[in-house]
Write a protein that holds these residues in place. Structure first.
Motif, mmCIF file in Angstrom:
data_model
loop_
_atom_site.group_PDB
_atom_site.id
_atom_site.type_symbol
_atom_site.label_atom_id
_atom_site.label_comp_id
_atom_site.label_asym_id
_atom_site.label_seq_id
_atom_site.Cartn_x
_atom_site.Cartn_y
_atom_site.Cartn_z
ATOM 1 N N PRO A 182 0.828 -1.208 0.000
ATOM 2 C CA PRO A 182 0.000 0.000 0.000
ATOM 3 C C PRO A 182 0.860 1.254 0.000
ATOM 4 C CG PRO A 182 0.113 -0.907 2.203
ATOM 5 C CD PRO A 182 0.829 -1.884 1.316
ATOM 6 N N HIS B 171 -4.347 -2.292 3.535
ATOM 7 C CA HIS B 171 -5.316 -3.040 2.741
ATOM 8 C C HIS B 171 -6.261 -3.796 3.671
ATOM 9 C CE1 HIS B 171 -2.393 -2.781 -0.747
ATOM 10 N NE2 HIS B 171 -3.545 -2.452 -1.295
ATOM 11 N N HIS C 65 -8.201 -0.015 -0.085
ATOM 12 C CA HIS C 65 -6.903 0.627 0.144
ATOM 13 C C HIS C 65 -7.210 2.007 0.695
ATOM 14 C CE1 HIS C 65 -3.476 3.162 -1.482
ATOM 15 N NE2 HIS C 65 -2.821 2.258 -0.777
#
Length: 407
Positions: A290, A296, A316
Motif C-alpha cells: 500500500p 489493505h 486501500h
C-alpha cells in the motif's frame, strides 16, 4: 420526496437549460447554426422521444430533416473533449466534494455489422454473453449530493487497434493505441488528477479490481479505493506464502470467530436500504504494497437472506479508516449502474447512428451533459448543494484531496 410540478418550476428548468447549453455552445462553436443545433440536440435527448436517433430527434425539435444533427455529430469541426471538460466542470461545481468518489465501469452498445468504430464480437455485460457490440468504459462522479458521468472512453479491441485501414475509415486518431479497459480507466484517472477533480476514493467492480496494474497505479499515486475482487485474488499468508481470498473466508468461518459478521447498510437502492452482513480482515495482496500510511482490508459481503451470496472487496485506505466508510464506498459503486440505466433508457446514450470516432465521442458526451443536467436539477429539488466549497483547481492537488496524506 413528493414533487409538486408547477409552471414556475418548469420555466426555471427551461431557463437553466438554456443558460447551460448557451454557455457551453459559445465556447465550442463560432457560428450560430451549430450553437442552435447543439442546444436542440440536448433538449431532444432530455425529451420524451421514443427512440433518440437523428431522425426522431430532428422531428421532435422541429427540423425538417436530420441533416443538421447528423452534420453536427459527424462533419462539423468541434472538440468533444472540450465538451467533456465542460461537463466535468459543471458536475464538480454543483455536486463536488472533497469526499467525492470516482466510479469506473463499462457499458455496452449492441450493434449490427462491423463498420462502427470499435464494434466486435466481445463480452457484453448487458446479456452476459458474447455479442456484436461496442464497449464503453465510463467514469462517474458521486457525492452525497448526486452523481453523473464525467469521463468516457471507447474500447478498441486489438483487431481494431491493429487494422490500419479500418482505423482510417473510422477516423481513429493515430495517437490512439490498443489499451486494456483497466488501462483506459488509469488514463481517465490521470486526467482527473491533472485537472484537480476532488475525490477521495475510486470504486469499481471485479473486472477492474482484479487488475494489478490499476491497483498499482492507485498505490503509487496514493489513491484510496474499494473495488470488488475475485474469490481467487492472491493474498499473502502469515507465513509468507499465498492463498486466495476465498480461503481467508473459509478459515474465518471454520474458526467460528465471534462477532465475525455485522449487519450494515451500504446505502439506498431503488427498493430501499441495501443491508448486508459484512466481515473485514487486514490483508496484503501478493506482490503489492500500500501507499505510505495506508493499509489493505478485505471486505466480505454476504446476503442477509442468502448467505451463499458472497462478494469480496479489496480496500486501500488510510490506516484507521472506519469500516463504515469503506462499506459506504462499496455501496456507491452502484451509482454508475444507475447512470448507465438512465443514460440508455431516458437519454439515448447508445441510440446513436454514427460510425466514426468523432461522432461517437460527440454523441456520448452530449448525452453525458444531459445526464449531468438531470443530476444537478435533482440535487436542487432535494434542496441540496455541494456539501462543502471545492477549492480552485490550482489548490486541489493532483489526486485525493486530503492534503496531509492524499496529495
Amino acid at each position: 420526496m413528493t414533487l409538486c410540478l408547477t409552471y414556475d418550476l418548469v420555466v426555471s428548468w427551461d431557463t437553466e437549460l438554456t443558460a447551460v447549453t448557451s454557455r457551453i455552445a459559445d465556447r465550442l462553436f463560432k457560428r450560430p447554426e451549430p450553437k442552435t443545433t447543439f442546444a436542440d440536440l440536448v433538449r431532444g435527448l432530455l425529451a420524451d422521444v421514443p427512440r433518440k436517433n437523428s431522425w426522431q430527434l430532428a422531428d421532435h425539435v422541429g427540423h425538417p430533416t436530420a441533416n443538421p444533427i447528423e452534420w453536427l455529430l459527424s462533419r462539423a469541426k468541434w472538440d468533444a473533449d472540450a465538451l467533456r471538460d465542460d461537463v466535468r466542470a459543471y458536475v464538480v461545481e454543483h455536486l463536488g466534494s472533497t469526499d467525492g468518489v470516482l466510479i469506473a465501469d463499462d457499458t455496452q452498445a449492441i450493434k449490427k455489422g462491423d463498420r462502427s468504430v470499435g464494434v466486435a464480437r466481445q463480452y457484453c455485460g448487458l446479456t452476459g454473453q458474447v455479442e456484436n457490440c461496442q464497449v464503453m468504459p465510463m467514469l462517474t462522479y458521486a457525492s452525497a449530493v448526486g452523481h453523473a458521468f464525467i469521463n468516457r472512453r471507447l474500447y478498441l479491441p486489438e483487431d481494431w487497434a491493429g487494422d490500419a485501414e479500418r482505423r482510417r475509415v473510422a477516423g481513429v486518431p493515430e495517437r490512439v493505441a490498443f489499451a486494456t479497459k483497466p488501462q483506459l480507466v488509469i488514463d481517465m484517472l490521470q486526467e482527473e488528477q491533472r485537472v484537480g477533480t476532488p475525490f477521495r476514493y475510486l470504486a469499481a467492480d471485479c473486472g477492474y479490481g482484479r487488475d494489478p496494474h490499476l491497483r498499482a497505479y492507485c498505490h503509487t499515486h496514493r489513491i484510496g479505493y474499494v473495488m470488488a475482487v475475485p474469490v481467487d485474488l492472491p493474498l499473502v499468508t502469515a507465513r509468507g506464502g499465498e492463498e486466495p481470498a476465498g480461503h481467508v473466508l473459509d478459515r474465518l468461518l471454520a474458526q467460528a470467530v465471534p462477532g465475525l459478521w455485522e449487519r450494515r447498510s451500504c446505502g439506498q437502492g431503488t427498493k430501499g436500504t441495501r443491508a448486508y452482513e459484512w466481515a473485514t480482515v487486514a490483508v496484503s495482496p501478493a506482490g503489492q504494497c500500500p501507499a505510505d500510511g495506508h493499509t489493505h482490508t478485505l471486505l466480505v459481503r454476504r446476503g442477509v437472506r442468502d448467505p451463499d451470496d458472497v462478494e469480496f472487496f479489496l480496500a486501500h485506505a488510510l490506516a484507521g479508516t472506519p469500516v463504515t466508510e469503506l462499506i459506504t464506498v462499496a455501496g456507491l459503486r452502484w451509482k454508475i449502474e444507475e447512470n448507465n440505466e438512465t443514460g440508455k433508457d431516458l437519454l439515448g446514450l447508445t441510440e446513436y447512428q454514427v460510425r466514426k470516432w468523432d461522432g461517437w465521442h460527440r454523441h456520448v458526451t452530449t448525452a453525458m451533459l444531459a445526464l449531468a443536467f438531470l443530476a444537478v436539477s435533482r440535487a436542487r429539488l432535494d434542496g441540496q448543494s455541494a456539501p462543502e466549497p471545492v477549492p480552485p483547481a490550482a489548490d486541489q492537488g493532483k489526486g485525493l484531496q486530503h492534503q496531509e496524506s492524499h496529495s
